[in-house]
Design an enzyme around this catalytic site. Structure first.
Site, PDB file in Angstrom:
ATOM      1  N   LYS A  81     123.992 129.546  61.385  1.00  0.00           N
ATOM      2  CA  LYS A  81     124.390 128.175  61.741  1.00  0.00           C
ATOM      3  C   LYS A  81     124.808 128.125  63.205  1.00  0.00           C
ATOM      4  CE  LYS A  81     127.514 124.534  59.967  1.00  0.00           C
ATOM      5  NZ  LYS A  81     128.636 124.265  59.024  1.00  0.00           N
ATOM      6  N   SER A 156     127.963 119.878  56.436  1.00  0.00           N
ATOM      7  CA  SER A 156     127.332 119.937  57.742  1.00  0.00           C
ATOM      8  C   SER A 156     126.246 121.004  57.843  1.00  0.00           C
ATOM      9  CB  SER A 156     128.406 120.209  58.800  1.00  0.00           C
ATOM     10  OG  SER A 156     128.972 121.509  58.608  1.00  0.00           O
ATOM     11  N   SER A 180     131.038 122.355  53.516  1.00  0.00           N
ATOM     12  CA  SER A 180     129.773 122.430  54.259  1.00  0.00           C
ATOM     13  C   SER A 180     128.857 123.598  53.923  1.00  0.00           C
ATOM     14  CB  SER A 180     130.047 122.440  55.758  1.00  0.00           C
ATOM     15  OG  SER A 180     130.394 121.149  56.167  1.00  0.00           O
TER      16      SER A 180
HETATM   17  N1  GLN Z   1     131.761 116.951  55.023  1.00  0.00           N
HETATM   18  C1  GLN Z   1     133.078 117.398  55.387  1.00  0.00           C
HETATM   19  C2  GLN Z   1     133.480 116.765  56.692  1.00  0.00           C
HETATM   20  O1  GLN Z   1     132.775 115.971  57.161  1.00  0.00           O
HETATM   21  C3  GLN Z   1     133.110 118.892  55.446  1.00  0.00           C
HETATM   22  C4  GLN Z   1     132.617 119.452  56.690  1.00  0.00           C
HETATM   23  C5  GLN Z   1     132.658 120.935  56.744  1.00  0.00           C
HETATM   24  O2  GLN Z   1     132.916 121.604  55.746  1.00  0.00           O
HETATM   25  N2  GLN Z   1     132.430 121.449  57.941  1.00  0.00           N
HETATM   26  O3  GLN Z   1     134.500 117.067  57.234  1.00  0.00           O
END
Ligand code: GLN
Length: 505
Positions: A81, A156, A180
């Site tokens: 990532k 994400s 994420s």
């Molecule tokens: N979807 C969650 C957010 O927008 C989690 C994001 C993540 O785990 N980086 O914060």
């Protein structure tokens, strides 16, 4: 065992490599060719490092030929990532503000991959600074779900889920601040683990919310996640929150796949209402499979989970607003000179750069976080959120007195259509209702596919949660369920996904 190297699991590739039946160059080449064929449509990668990956593969092949003792996953390629610093490779975090930045060092996770001899294929797409559930907040455009290219691959880490689901890599690294790793796994029919907070080093991981961030494995099987978990986990003096304790025996647990006598807790607040019927139905069946495998089911209640989302959206923006202050046009990446000013001050350059370099979601959260931390409001917002965090940890502690693991559907729905929730931040945030409590409490969680929802034929996810530093339980339950489901389906779920070579552009 499959003869198509792109379809082989990491464990199968490791066996082939160790037996000398294939070279790492052949495997790496096959995966890069697959990327050339399908990534125009899926868009998992922001950056493919063909030369670097092949050079690493050649190096490992040479060492193997010389009879050197190698790591179990040596020669197995991986995608990373784009939130992880990679020496000599661009690291953008899905943001314009880091465009052109090439880190002078490797994150500890990346260093461990290189030391294990795992060729790094490239950097995967993500929502900007890991804020989002769909990759639609990436400054470089979204990734697509291999099951249906008009749908989101989760976020994400949608680049890491889709790269694995589309057979461009057997393994990928993700990061999970609120879901994420797990939510993208759920909507793409793959496996993803968020280890115990502190179990994997955060050194070199571009911070979103430091008290919640955790890197972990993305894969197509539970055993593969365990194998990768053991490569990246373990104490790191470079991260002050790194746990100085032995790595849980996750590979052994995945291989034994034993749940007999285990108490599986169903969280009353995270089932039923609000979950898509097909997701709920697959969840219920999965629980029955675990009972058939010898587990016992108990119901637990975690009343404070109702406030988890609210607490998270105060704590995360507060920490993010502080972490993102370092992107000041002086230290990294982009620098924008404001128009029409003869000799702009540092503040003016900073403002113009942050205005041009950050997307709307990032700005929204910086404003929210700065507000929540401002004097006079700190106790009312950030302070209260921290108290809720304590209550959530207490709920988990009580639940783990009657259950060895907790289970929930990973995400409330299957993959939604690109564009569907982009203009409604609240709807986007609700995707993480079942994943966020684990981050707030620092406990580990794993998502694996539970089947396809009847309504839309898309993958649903099953989440397993365990007490801190009992990560091995995730893998016992995950592997036991995976084996039962594969027997019921007649093979891995991803065999039902479209091949994609026809649609590539
Ligand atoms: N979807 C969650 C957010 O927008 C989690 C994001 C993540 O785990 N980086 O914060």
């Amino acid at each position: 065992m499959t003869t198509d190297l792109t379809r082989a699991t990491a464990a199968e590739l490791a066996d082939l490599l160790n037996a000398g039946s294939v070279s790492s160059r052949e495997v790496t080449r096959a995966l890069l060719d697959r990327t050339a064929a399908v990534d125009g449509a899926v868009r998992s990668y922001l950056h493919v490092d063909e030369d670097g990956a092949l050079a690493a593969a050649d190096d490992v092949d040479r060492r193997r030929a010389a009879g050197e003792e190698l790591h179990a996953l040596a020669g197995v390629p991986i995608a990373v990532k784009d939130v992880m610093a990679t020496r000599g490779l661009p690291t953008t975090c899905g943001s314009r503000i880091l465009e052109g930045w090439v880190p002078p060092y490797d994150a500890t996770v990346v260093r461990r991959l290189r030391e294990a001899g795992m060729p790094i294929l490239g950097k995967t797409n993500m929502d900007e600074f890991a804020m989002g559930s769909s990759t639609e907040h990436s400054a470089f455009g979204p990734s697509h779900n291999p099951w249906d290219l008009d749908r989101i691959p989760g976020g994400s880490g949608g680049g890491s889920s889709s790269v694995v689901a589309s057979f461009q890599a057997p393994l990928a690294i993700g990061t999970d601040t609120g879901g994420s790793i797990r939510q993208p796994a759920a909507v793409t029919g793959t496996v993803g683990t968020k280890p115990t907070y502190g179990g994997v080093s955060r050194y070199g991981l571009v911070a979103l919310a430091s008290s919640l961030d955790q890197a972990g494995p993305c894969s197509r099987t539970v055993l593969d996640s365990a194998l990768l978990h053991e490569v990246i986990a373990g104490h790191d003096p470079m991260d002050s929150t790194s746990v100085d304790a032995p790595v849980p025996a996750v590979v052994e647990a995945a291989r034994r796949a034993d749940v007999s006598g285990m108490r599986i807790g169903i969280v009353r607040e995270l089932t039923g209402e609000g979950f898509q019927p097909g997701v709920q139905a697959r969840f219920d069946e999965a629980v029955q499979h675990l009972v058939d495998a010898g587990a016992e089911v108990v119901e637990v209640s975690c009343p404070s989970f109702t406030y988890a989302l609210a607490a998270y959206y105060l704590i995360l923006p507060s920490e993010a607003s502080s972490n993102l202050a370092k992107f000041d046009a002086m230290r990294y990446g982009l620098r924008v000179t404001p128009d029409g000013i003869d000799a702009p001050s540092a503040e003016q350059v900073m403002a113009a750069t942050r205005d041009a370099g950050f997307g709307d979601e990032v700005k929204r959260r910086i404003i929210l976080g700065t507000y929540a931390l401002s004097s006079g409001y700190y106790d009312a917002y950030y302070g209260s959120a921290q108290k809720v965090r304590r209550l959530i940890a207490d709920d988990f502690a009580a639940a783990f007195e009657t259950a060895d693991v907790l289970v929930t559907p990973t995400a409330p729905t299957t993959a939604f259509r690109l564009g569907d929730k982009l203009d409604d931040p609240m709807a986007m945030y609700l995707n993480d209702i079942a994943t966020i409590p684990a981050n707030l409490a620092g406990i580990p969680g794993l998502s694996l596919p539970s089947g396809l929802a009847d309504e839309d034929g898309l993958p649903a996810g099953f989440q397993v949660l365990a007490p801190a530093m009992a990560d091995e339980r995730l893998y016992s339950v995950g592997a036991a369920l995976e084996a039962r489901l594969a027997a019921a389906w007649g093979g891995p779920l991803l065999d039902c996904a479209p091949d994609l070579t026809e649609v590539s552009r």
